[in-house]
Design an enzyme around this catalytic site. Structure first.
Site, PDB file in Angstrom:
ATOM      1  CE  LYS A  19      13.849  28.771 -75.013  1.00  0.00           C
ATOM      2  NZ  LYS A  19      13.520  28.404 -76.348  1.00  0.00           N
ATOM      3  NE  ARG A  92      16.049  23.482 -75.191  1.00  0.00           N
ATOM      4  CZ  ARG A  92      16.463  24.755 -75.187  1.00  0.00           C
ATOM      5  NH1 ARG A  92      16.628  25.081 -73.794  1.00  0.00           N
ATOM      6  NH2 ARG A  92      16.563  25.412 -76.316  1.00  0.00           N
ATOM      7  NE  ARG A 126      18.955  33.124 -82.300  1.00  0.00           N
ATOM      8  CZ  ARG A 126      18.439  32.159 -81.432  1.00  0.00           C
ATOM      9  NH1 ARG A 126      17.344  32.506 -80.571  1.00  0.00           N
ATOM     10  NH2 ARG A 126      19.065  30.550 -81.362  1.00  0.00           N
ATOM     11  NE  ARG A 159      22.496  30.317 -80.329  1.00  0.00           N
ATOM     12  CZ  ARG A 159      21.385  30.173 -79.585  1.00  0.00           C
ATOM     13  NH1 ARG A 159      20.921  30.981 -79.043  1.00  0.00           N
ATOM     14  NH2 ARG A 159      20.721  28.947 -79.544  1.00  0.00           N
ATOM     15  NE  ARG A 170      18.361  25.272 -81.906  1.00  0.00           N
ATOM     16  CZ  ARG A 170      18.797  26.497 -82.119  1.00  0.00           C
ATOM     17  NH1 ARG A 170      19.182  27.071 -83.333  1.00  0.00           N
ATOM     18  NH2 ARG A 170      18.220  27.393 -81.408  1.00  0.00           N
TER      19      ARG A 170
HETATM   20  P1  ATP Z   1      15.817  30.748 -77.770  1.00  0.00           P
HETATM   21  O1  ATP Z   1      16.397  31.396 -79.001  1.00  0.00           O
HETATM   22  O2  ATP Z   1      14.354  30.778 -77.454  1.00  0.00           O
HETATM   23  O3  ATP Z   1      16.473  31.615 -76.485  1.00  0.00           O
HETATM   24  P2  ATP Z   1      16.994  28.449 -78.267  1.00  0.00           P
HETATM   25  O4  ATP Z   1      16.540  26.961 -78.070  1.00  0.00           O
HETATM   26  O5  ATP Z   1      17.423  29.053 -79.547  1.00  0.00           O
HETATM   27  O6  ATP Z   1      16.329  29.343 -77.438  1.00  0.00           O
HETATM   28  P3  ATP Z   1      19.267  28.071 -76.080  1.00  0.00           P
HETATM   29  O7  ATP Z   1      17.915  28.033 -75.113  1.00  0.00           O
HETATM   30  O8  ATP Z   1      20.088  29.100 -75.920  1.00  0.00           O
HETATM   31  O9  ATP Z   1      18.504  28.376 -77.614  1.00  0.00           O
HETATM   32  O10 ATP Z   1      19.641  26.600 -76.338  1.00  0.00           O
HETATM   33  C1  ATP Z   1      20.768  26.312 -77.252  1.00  0.00           C
HETATM   34  C2  ATP Z   1      21.054  24.897 -77.203  1.00  0.00           C
HETATM   35  O11 ATP Z   1      21.783  24.383 -75.801  1.00  0.00           O
HETATM   36  C3  ATP Z   1      20.177  23.915 -77.247  1.00  0.00           C
HETATM   37  O12 ATP Z   1      19.817  23.680 -78.666  1.00  0.00           O
HETATM   38  C4  ATP Z   1      20.714  22.507 -76.641  1.00  0.00           C
HETATM   39  O13 ATP Z   1      21.599  22.062 -77.346  1.00  0.00           O
HETATM   40  C5  ATP Z   1      21.221  23.426 -75.275  1.00  0.00           C
HETATM   41  N1  ATP Z   1      20.521  23.339 -74.373  1.00  0.00           N
HETATM   42  C6  ATP Z   1      20.143  24.503 -73.780  1.00  0.00           C
HETATM   43  N2  ATP Z   1      19.186  24.204 -72.670  1.00  0.00           N
HETATM   44  C7  ATP Z   1      19.091  22.888 -72.597  1.00  0.00           C
HETATM   45  C8  ATP Z   1      18.541  21.920 -71.671  1.00  0.00           C
HETATM   46  N3  ATP Z   1      17.699  22.188 -70.755  1.00  0.00           N
HETATM   47  N4  ATP Z   1      18.607  20.693 -71.724  1.00  0.00           N
HETATM   48  C9  ATP Z   1      19.567  20.168 -72.868  1.00  0.00           C
HETATM   49  N5  ATP Z   1      19.905  21.047 -73.642  1.00  0.00           N
HETATM   50  C10 ATP Z   1      20.107  22.324 -73.584  1.00  0.00           C
HETATM   51 MG    MG Z   2      18.031  31.272 -75.262  1.00  0.00          MG
END
Ligand code: ATP
Ligand code: MG
Length: 215
Positions: A19, A92, A126, A159, A170
């Site tokens: 994303k 989400r 990553r 991270r 997750r």
């Molecule tokens: P990507 O790697 O594709 O950018 P990701 O799922 O690894 O996506 P982030 O989108 O950066 O990571 O989100 C990291 C964490 O932040 C999630 O695991 C969650 O705990 C929290 N988070 C992010 N967005 C939301 C949301 N819309 N609602 C609830 N928690 C969220």
């Molecule tokens: Mg992200």
């Protein structure tokens, strides 16, 4: 190409589906302003705001933060942005999608459909530049200098929520809470799915789609 009319899009996909990478390419190519919920939360943690400290344990445990908290945060940031934008990581849950719907009409949902097995392998390789949210991958998108951000030269970190157990949690949260959002948008007729295992192969299709859509 720069977007002329109002255009609002959301990039969805499981954790680590690319994303962030796809969003930054869209931003660069089409000149859309970008807001990432994950980056916003990490910025709050980094600067030790009260909210950031509260949210930290949720995130480190691989759980979603509460709907009302993230919805308020995102909607208040969107009010300060240009009329066209690109959201990544929000909504989400169906409740978040309803909150967004109540405030804005969204044109397109871009869903990155990447197999879970690919994701597990990918997240462990990553590396992130926390201040900007730029991500690198030691396999397919390495930084110019190992361990350093291309733009600032600052150190990259892995991270805390990219450990194998947390990644599994997750992915579970994604299946139970986020997959229903896809159904929600499918029924509205604005869901577009891009399947693949490599961001570099998915990207040309996203780019072609948006070029058609915006021309
Ligand atoms: P990507 O790697 O594709 O950018 P990701 O799922 O690894 O996506 P982030 O989108 O950066 O990571 O989100 C990291 C964490 O932040 C999630 O695991 C969650 O705990 C929290 N988070 C992010 N967005 C939301 C949301 N819309 N609602 C609830 N928690 C969220
Ligand atoms: Mg992200």
């Amino acid at each position: 190409m720069v977007v002329q009319r109002i255009f609002r899009a959301v990039v969805m996909g499981p954790p680590g589906s690319g994303k962030g990478t796809v969003s930054s390419r869209i931003t660069k190519t089409f000149g859309l302003q970008h807001l990432s919920s994950g980056d916003l939360l990490r910025a709050n943690i980094e600067s030790k705001t009260e909210l950031g400290l509260l949210m930290r344990s949720c995130i480190d445990n691989g759980q979603l933060v509460p709907d009302d908290v993230i919805s308020r945060l995102i909607l208040s940031d969107l009010r300060r942005m240009e009329t066209s934008w690109l959201l990544d990581g929000f909504p989400r849950t169906v409740s978040q999608a309803e909150a967004l719907d109540g405030a804005y009409s969204v044109d397109t949902i871009i869903n990155l459909d990447v197999p879970f097995q690919t994701i597990k392998e990918r997240l462990t390789s990553r590396w992130t530049h926390l201040p900007s949210g730029r991500v690198y991958n030691t396999d397919f998108n390495p930084p110019k200098v190992t361990g350093l951000d291309d733009v600032t030269g600052e150190p990259l970190v892995q991270r805390d929520d990219d450990t194998p157990e947390t990644v599994t949690r997750r992915l579970k949260a994604y299946q139970t809470q986020t997959e229903p959002v896809l159904e929600y948008y499918r029924s509205k007729g604005i869901l577009v799915i891009f399947s693949g295992t490599e961001t570099n192969k998915i990207w040309p299709h996203v780019q072609a789609f948006l070029s058609r859509k915006l021309s």
